[in-house]
Design an enzyme around this catalytic site. Structure first.
Site, PDB file in Angstrom:
ATOM      1  CD  GLU A 194     -21.100 -31.410 -17.452  1.00 54.19           C
ATOM      2  OE1 GLU A 194     -22.125 -31.765 -17.512  1.00 54.19           O
ATOM      3  OE2 GLU A 194     -19.884 -32.313 -17.702  1.00 54.19           O
ATOM      4  CG  ASP A 231     -32.013 -30.687 -19.625  1.00 49.01           C
ATOM      5  OD1 ASP A 231     -32.650 -31.642 -19.653  1.00 49.01           O
ATOM      6  OD2 ASP A 231     -30.597 -30.637 -19.477  1.00 49.01           O
TER       7      ASP A 231
END
Length: 231
Positions: free
Chosen positions: A12, A198
């Site tokens: 990230e 997701d």
């Protein structure tokens, strides 16, 4: 302007770290801080570690040691709204804990005693992020509530339970409410900008690994656009 950007995992923060000029890395209590310049701003990039305790500890160190003027928490999240898809971006209007329950003492579900029920993101940062999103053509960018807990939401029953607690919940993840609570205590403006890796409850353990890099790229590109517009 000194801006802090926080991400939990290497995936990230890696892309943004590679963009920093004059980068200097410092490790404190197992947390990685990278100082550098990007689009005219002094940026402090924090790799916080996963979960609320790591996020709270590292954000406290960040605010005490580097004293940023604004905080942006980036990274991935699980989508909770039916209209969202993997790769879409959620801008926080409010952040809440979804695994705190002191309702027996007349607190709202998710409310930490002594704290507000939710932590409001800075309106100017939200508006700026929303303005930047208008340039996006292939990615849906929305604003709304993000909820945080120390669980990865792969169980449909747990997903349904959390949906039943909060109206208009757009995304869940594992750090944002801790970051927001610390910023609230220090009175430092913040916003959470998360790309969806997701859709919660739908084969989360598979799609997370598959789409994490895509979500990180979308989130990083969006952060850079916001930094360019910050005055």
């Amino acid at each position: 302007m000194r801006i802090a950007v926080i991400g939990a995992m290497e995936e990230e923060v890696r892309i943004l770290r590679d963009k920093l000029e004059q980068a200097e890395i410092e490790s404190v209590a197992g947390c990685e801080f990278t100082k550098g310049m990007l689009v005219g701003h002094e940026v402090i990039l924090l790799k916080s570690g996963i979960g609320k305790v790591n996020a709270a500890m590292s954000t406290t160190i960040l605010l005490e040691r580097y004293q940023p003027e604004k905080v942006i928490n980036t990274g991935s999240a699980g989508g909770f709204h039916h209209a969202l898809n993997v790769g879409d971006v959620v801008i926080s209007t409010e952040v809440r804990h979804h695994d705190v329950d002191v309702t027996a003492f007349n607190y709202e579900y998710g409310q930490v005693p002594g704290m507000p029920p939710g932590f409001k993101a800075d309106k100017e940062l939200v508006a700026l992020a929303e303005q930047c999103m208008k340039e996006e053509e292939n990615i849906q960018v929305v604003k709304g509530m993000i909820a945080t807990g120390d669980s990865f939401m792969s169980d449909p029953n747990r997903v349904a339970a959390i949906r039943g607690k909060f109206e208009n919940l757009y995304a869940v993840e594992m750090e944002a409410a801790a970051v927001a609570q610390v910023c609230h205590q220090y009175n430092v403006p913040f916003v959470i900008i998360r790309a969806l890796s997701d859709i919660a409850g739908k084969e989360s353990n598979v799609s997370f690994d598959q789409f994490l890099d895509q979500a990180a790229l979308h989130s990083t590109n969006f952060i850079v656009k916001v930094l360019k517009e910050l005055k």
